[in-house]
Design a protein around this motif. Structure first.
Motif, PDB file in Angstrom:
ATOM      1  N   PRO A 112      28.107 -22.870  35.410  1.00 36.85           N
ATOM      2  CA  PRO A 112      27.040 -21.936  35.036  1.00 36.85           C
ATOM      3  C   PRO A 112      26.173 -22.484  33.907  1.00 36.85           C
ATOM      4  CG  PRO A 112      29.184 -21.165  34.234  1.00 36.85           C
ATOM      5  CD  PRO A 112      29.454 -22.370  35.067  1.00 36.85           C
ATOM      6  N   TYR A 113      24.871 -22.524  34.138  1.00 35.88           N
ATOM      7  CA  TYR A 113      23.898 -22.970  33.132  1.00 35.88           C
ATOM      8  C   TYR A 113      22.956 -21.813  32.819  1.00 35.88           C
ATOM      9  CZ  TYR A 113      25.136 -27.899  34.120  1.00 35.88           C
ATOM     10  OH  TYR A 113      25.782 -29.097  34.278  1.00 35.88           O
ATOM     11  N   PHE A 114      22.609 -21.659  31.547  1.00 35.36           N
ATOM     12  CA  PHE A 114      21.734 -20.559  31.130  1.00 35.36           C
ATOM     13  C   PHE A 114      20.263 -20.948  31.285  1.00 35.36           C
ATOM     14  CE2 PHE A 114      19.576 -17.944  27.845  1.00 35.36           C
ATOM     15  CZ  PHE A 114      19.857 -16.701  28.393  1.00 35.36           C
ATOM     16  N   LEU A 115      19.519 -20.134  32.021  1.00 35.88           N
ATOM     17  CA  LEU A 115      18.088 -20.376  32.293  1.00 35.88           C
ATOM     18  C   LEU A 115      17.863 -21.846  32.654  1.00 35.88           C
ATOM     19  CD1 LEU A 115      16.444 -18.216  29.467  1.00 35.88           C
ATOM     20  CD2 LEU A 115      16.781 -17.596  31.858  1.00 35.88           C
ATOM     21  N   PRO A 116      18.471 -22.306  33.721  1.00 38.09           N
ATOM     22  CA  PRO A 116      18.516 -23.744  34.033  1.00 38.09           C
ATOM     23  C   PRO A 116      17.162 -24.296  34.477  1.00 38.09           C
ATOM     24  CG  PRO A 116      19.362 -22.480  35.867  1.00 38.09           C
ATOM     25  CD  PRO A 116      19.148 -21.497  34.751  1.00 38.09           C
ATOM     26  N   TYR A 117      17.096 -25.610  34.591  1.00 43.11           N
ATOM     27  CA  TYR A 117      15.866 -26.258  35.073  1.00 43.11           C
ATOM     28  C   TYR A 117      15.711 -26.009  36.572  1.00 43.11           C
ATOM     29  CZ  TYR A 117      17.828 -30.354  37.532  1.00 43.11           C
ATOM     30  OH  TYR A 117      18.452 -31.179  38.440  1.00 43.11           O
ATOM     31  N   TYR A 162      25.963 -15.385  34.747  1.00 47.38           N
ATOM     32  CA  TYR A 162      26.021 -14.752  36.064  1.00 47.38           C
ATOM     33  C   TYR A 162      24.954 -13.665  36.174  1.00 47.38           C
ATOM     34  CZ  TYR A 162      28.004 -12.604  40.262  1.00 47.38           C
ATOM     35  OH  TYR A 162      28.182 -12.112  41.541  1.00 47.38           O
ATOM     36  N   ALA A 163      24.882 -12.782  35.178  1.00 52.42           N
ATOM     37  CA  ALA A 163      23.892 -11.697  35.200  1.00 52.42           C
ATOM     38  C   ALA A 163      22.467 -12.246  35.188  1.00 52.42           C
ATOM     39  CB  ALA A 163      24.124 -10.770  34.006  1.00 52.42           C
ATOM     40  N   SER A 164      22.241 -13.318  34.433  1.00 53.77           N
ATOM     41  CA  SER A 164      20.893 -13.892  34.356  1.00 53.77           C
ATOM     42  C   SER A 164      20.449 -14.461  35.699  1.00 53.77           C
ATOM     43  CB  SER A 164      20.837 -14.972  33.275  1.00 53.77           C
ATOM     44  OG  SER A 164      21.556 -16.138  33.657  1.00 53.77           O
ATOM     45  N   LEU A 165      21.373 -15.103  36.411  1.00 54.82           N
ATOM     46  CA  LEU A 165      21.029 -15.676  37.710  1.00 54.82           C
ATOM     47  C   LEU A 165      20.776 -14.581  38.743  1.00 54.82           C
ATOM     48  CD1 LEU A 165      23.506 -18.693  37.773  1.00 54.82           C
ATOM     49  CD2 LEU A 165      21.020 -18.757  37.393  1.00 54.82           C
ATOM     50  N   ILE A 219      13.747 -23.009  33.776  1.00 57.53           N
ATOM     51  CA  ILE A 219      13.039 -22.256  34.818  1.00 57.53           C
ATOM     52  C   ILE A 219      12.133 -21.202  34.190  1.00 57.53           C
ATOM     53  CG2 ILE A 219      14.927 -20.585  35.051  1.00 57.53           C
ATOM     54  CD1 ILE A 219      12.611 -21.935  37.888  1.00 57.53           C
ATOM     55  N   LEU A 220      12.453 -20.775  32.988  1.00 61.45           N
ATOM     56  CA  LEU A 220      11.603 -19.803  32.305  1.00 61.45           C
ATOM     57  C   LEU A 220      10.198 -20.350  32.096  1.00 61.45           C
ATOM     58  CD1 LEU A 220      11.550 -17.005  30.996  1.00 61.45           C
ATOM     59  CD2 LEU A 220      12.271 -18.073  28.852  1.00 61.45           C
ATOM     60  N   ASP A 221      10.089 -21.637  31.794  1.00 63.16           N
ATOM     61  CA  ASP A 221       8.773 -22.253  31.634  1.00 63.16           C
ATOM     62  C   ASP A 221       8.008 -22.232  32.953  1.00 63.16           C
ATOM     63  OD1 ASP A 221       7.084 -24.127  29.709  1.00 63.16           O
ATOM     64  OD2 ASP A 221       7.062 -25.073  31.687  1.00 63.16           O
TER      65      ASP A 221
END
Length: 232
Positions: free
Chosen positions: A8-13, A119-122, A210-212
């Motif tokens: 799990p990565y947070f706000l991944p590329y 998990y929730a962020s994805l 991915i936010l960018d």
């Protein structure tokens, strides 16, 4: 059925999201060793035209712990600070109005578990982008932590009834196509292609969170970017 497995990565590329978009089932590999200075709790944003690394603060994080055993820092102030950084960097971005409420929901999600937060962020990102991939936390299903490396991946594939397993191209030396083929599973590797888009009037900075991508591109454009990859 196509399966992919990633920590799990947070706000991944965007390459991470491309892999998820390709899969019917995406397993969040959360019961393996935490990696210090990896991408589980860090990523990059564009701040004042420059690459900016942000880090979610953790409590007693260690490579001797599994990812799902690692907790967020007790001090809740990091959430507001991170949101303020994002606001300062992106408030003039074309999709800020649509994306900032989702960002706030993600960062303010109530939990002390880094694995649960990711998990929730994805789930939120997938809903926004219309990605229908099923998400599964490995710690909740497979009961095979005694297996290691390729043997465990194959076991998860068999338990899920997968006919194809897709892995990031960096893992080409870890997995053997004939071994997967003997198990009736096609093994492919994904290679992400460079995605470029206007970032204000700055020189483009690639491979950010991915936010960018979402702040500068609407949903149809971002969904098109998710196909900018190839399987080998």
């Amino acid at each position: 059925m196509t399966l992919a497995i990633m920590q799990p990565y947070f706000l991944p590329y965007i390459g991470y999201m491309q892999l998820m978009n390709l899969a019917d089932t995406f397993v969040l590999y959360d019961d393996v060793a935490f990696i210090n200075r990896g991408w589980i709790n860090r990523n990059k944003l564009l701040i004042n035209g420059q690459e900016h690394l942000f880090t979610l603060p953790l409590k007693d994080a260690s490579q001797n712990k599994r990812i799902n055993e690692v907790h967020l820092a007790d001090d809740p102030k990091w959430r507001g600070k991170l949101l303020k950084t994002i606001e300062q960097g992106y408030r003039k971005a074309p999709q800020y109005g649509a994306v900032m409420p989702i960002t706030e929901k993600i960062i303010n999600f109530t939990t002390d578990s880094i694995a649960d937060l990711i998990y929730a962020s994805l789930v939120e990102l997938n809903q926004y982008l219309g990605i229908t991939t099923r998400l599964v936390a490995s710690s909740s299903v497979y009961d095979n932590a005694e297996l290691k490396a390729q043997a465990r991946i194959l076991d998860i594939c068999k338990q899920e009834g997968a006919t194809r397993y897709v892995n990031p191209i960096g893992g080409m030396e870890l997995y053997d196509k004939p071994t997967f083929s003997e198990a009736g599973i096609e093994l492919n590797f994904i290679r992400s292609q460079r995605v470029a888009y206007p970032q204000f009037k700055n020189e483009f900075v690639p491979w950010l969170s991915i936010l960018d991508v979402l702040m500068f591109n609407d949903v149809p454009t971002t969904k098109a970017f998710l196909t900018h990859c190839e399987l080998i």
